[in-house]
Design an enzyme around this catalytic site. Structure first.
Site, PDB file in Angstrom:
ATOM      1  N   CYS A  81      -7.849  -2.021   2.371  1.00  0.00           N
ATOM      2  CA  CYS A  81      -7.424  -2.772   1.196  1.00  0.00           C
ATOM      3  C   CYS A  81      -8.345  -3.969   0.933  1.00  0.00           C
ATOM      4  O   CYS A  81      -9.463  -3.761   0.483  1.00  0.00           O
ATOM      5  CB  CYS A  81      -5.951  -3.163   1.342  1.00  0.00           C
ATOM      6  SG  CYS A  81      -5.196  -3.513  -0.237  1.00  0.00           S
ATOM      7  N   HIS A 184      -2.912   1.227   3.714  1.00  0.00           N
ATOM      8  CA  HIS A 184      -2.677   0.566   5.009  1.00  0.00           C
ATOM      9  C   HIS A 184      -2.067   1.509   6.038  1.00  0.00           C
ATOM     10  O   HIS A 184      -0.848   1.479   6.246  1.00  0.00           O
ATOM     11  CB  HIS A 184      -1.671  -0.577   4.813  1.00  0.00           C
ATOM     12  CG  HIS A 184      -2.137  -1.690   3.954  1.00  0.00           C
ATOM     13  ND1 HIS A 184      -2.740  -2.824   4.440  1.00  0.00           N
ATOM     14  CD2 HIS A 184      -2.073  -1.864   2.610  1.00  0.00           C
ATOM     15  CE1 HIS A 184      -3.031  -3.642   3.460  1.00  0.00           C
ATOM     16  NE2 HIS A 184      -2.628  -3.077   2.330  1.00  0.00           N
ATOM     17  N   GLU A 186      -2.020   1.145   9.082  1.00  0.00           N
ATOM     18  CA  GLU A 186      -1.420   0.329  10.150  1.00  0.00           C
ATOM     19  C   GLU A 186       0.028  -0.032   9.807  1.00  0.00           C
ATOM     20  O   GLU A 186       0.815  -0.330  10.705  1.00  0.00           O
ATOM     21  CB  GLU A 186      -2.267  -0.929  10.431  1.00  0.00           C
ATOM     22  CG  GLU A 186      -2.193  -2.062   9.405  1.00  0.00           C
ATOM     23  CD  GLU A 186      -2.924  -1.765   8.090  1.00  0.00           C
ATOM     24  OE1 GLU A 186      -3.469  -0.665   7.934  1.00  0.00           O
ATOM     25  OE2 GLU A 186      -2.925  -2.666   7.227  1.00  0.00           O
TER      26      GLU A 186
HETATM   27  N1  GLN Z   1      -5.326  -7.538  -3.959  1.00  0.00           N
HETATM   28  C1  GLN Z   1      -5.845  -7.981  -2.712  1.00  0.00           C
HETATM   29  C2  GLN Z   1      -7.258  -8.530  -2.864  1.00  0.00           C
HETATM   30  O1  GLN Z   1      -7.788  -8.575  -3.913  1.00  0.00           O
HETATM   31  C3  GLN Z   1      -5.827  -6.887  -1.664  1.00  0.00           C
HETATM   32  C4  GLN Z   1      -4.398  -6.534  -1.295  1.00  0.00           C
HETATM   33  C5  GLN Z   1      -4.248  -6.009   0.108  1.00  0.00           C
HETATM   34  O2  GLN Z   1      -5.104  -6.145   0.959  1.00  0.00           O
HETATM   35  N2  GLN Z   1      -3.083  -5.476   0.378  1.00  0.00           N
HETATM   36  O3  GLN Z   1      -7.844  -8.930  -1.915  1.00  0.00           O
END
Ligand code: GLN
Length: 208
Positions: A81, A184, A186
Site C-alpha cells: 500500500c 495488506h 499482513e
Molecule cells: N493512501 C495512503 C497513502 O497515500 C496509503 C494507504 C495505506 O497504506 N493503507 O500513502
C-alpha cells in the site's frame, strides 16, 4: 542461510502486523528507524501507512537516501500500500513535492479507488504463490498500478466491480528484487505473499 534478518520500516505504518507475519514464517524481523539498523538487514518491508508522512519522516531521520541506495543496490524489498507508493518511480495524485524511494518502474496512482471507496475487500488471483489460489485482499485507501515498465511483471488484478482489471500486485526492479501490493496480506492473515518475499530474499543470497 540461517534465518534472514528482515527489517520493517518503522517510523510510521502497520509495523507490528508485518513483524508478526514474518516471525511466524521463521524470519528474524526487526524494526528499522535508523540508517545503522538498515545496514544490518537482508531484506526490507515498507508497510502500509501514509506515504507522504513516511517519506518525510524517512528524510528527517536520515533514512531516505540510504533507503534509495540499498533498494538501488538490489536489497529485496516488499512494499504494501503506502510502501508500494514509496517504491514507485512515478506517483500520480501525490502530494505536492511528494518524495519516493523509487526503483520500481511503474506509475502508481495514490488513493486510486476513489474517496467513496475508502476500503474494500476482494479475492484476487495472484501468480506465483504456494500453494496456488486466490488471495483475500484488503484495500485501505489503496493505490493501484496505472502502468508498468518493460521489466515489471503483473502478479494480480482486481476482477469485477468498479476497479475491474486494475493491477494491484507487481514484481520488478533491476534484479526482480522488488515486490509491491496495493493491499495488506499482513492484515488478512494470509502468509503466502510474505512467503514469496522471503523466497526472493533467499534466492538473492543464493546468487551472491
Ligand atoms: N493512501 C495512503 C497513502 O497515500 C496509503 C494507504 C495505506 O497504506 N493503507 O500513502
Amino acid at each position: 542461510m540461517t534465518a534472514p534478518t528482515i527489517g520493517v520500516f518503522a517510523l510510521q505504518g502497520d509495523v507490528r502486523e508485518h513483524v508478526q507475519m514474518l516471525e511466524s514464517l521463521g524470519a528474524d524481523a526487526v524494526p528499522v528507524r535508523r540508517p545503522e539498523e538498515l545496514d544490518r538487514v537482508d531484506g526490507l518491508v515498507l508497510p502500509g501507512g501514509e506515504s507522504t508522512t513516511m517519506a518525510k519522516l524517512a528524510a528527517t531521520f536520515g533514512l531516505l537516501d540510504p533507503l534509495r541506495k540499498r533498494v538501488a543496490d538490489g536489497m529485496v524489498t516488499y512494499g504494501t500500500c503506502a510502501g508500494m507508493i514509496l517504491l514507485a518511480d512515478v506517483i500520480e495524485d501525490g502530494a505536492a513535492g511528494q518524495e519516493t524511494v523509487g526503483g520500481l518502474d511503474v506509475v502508481v496512482r495514490r488513493n486510486a479507488f476513489g474517496r467513496q471507496v475508502d476500503s474494500f475487500e476482494a479475492d484476487v488471483s495472484f501468480d506465483g504463490l504456494e500453494p496456488a489460489g486466490p488471495v483475500h485482499a484488503v484495500f485501505i485507501r489503496a493505490p493501484w498500478v496505472e502502468s508498468c515498465g518493460p521489466g515489471v511483471r503483473e502478479l494480480a488484478r482486481v476482477e469485477g466491480g468498479p476497479a475491474d482489471g486494475m493491477v494491484v500486485a507487481v514484481r520488478g526492479g533491476t534484479q526482480g528484487h522488488l515486490l509491491a501490493t496495493s493491499f495488506h496480506p499482513e492484515l488478512a492473515g494470509d502468509p503466502r505473499v510474505h512467503g514469496l518475499f522471503l523466497q526472493m530474499v533467499k534466492e538473492r543470497y543464493e546468487r551472491s
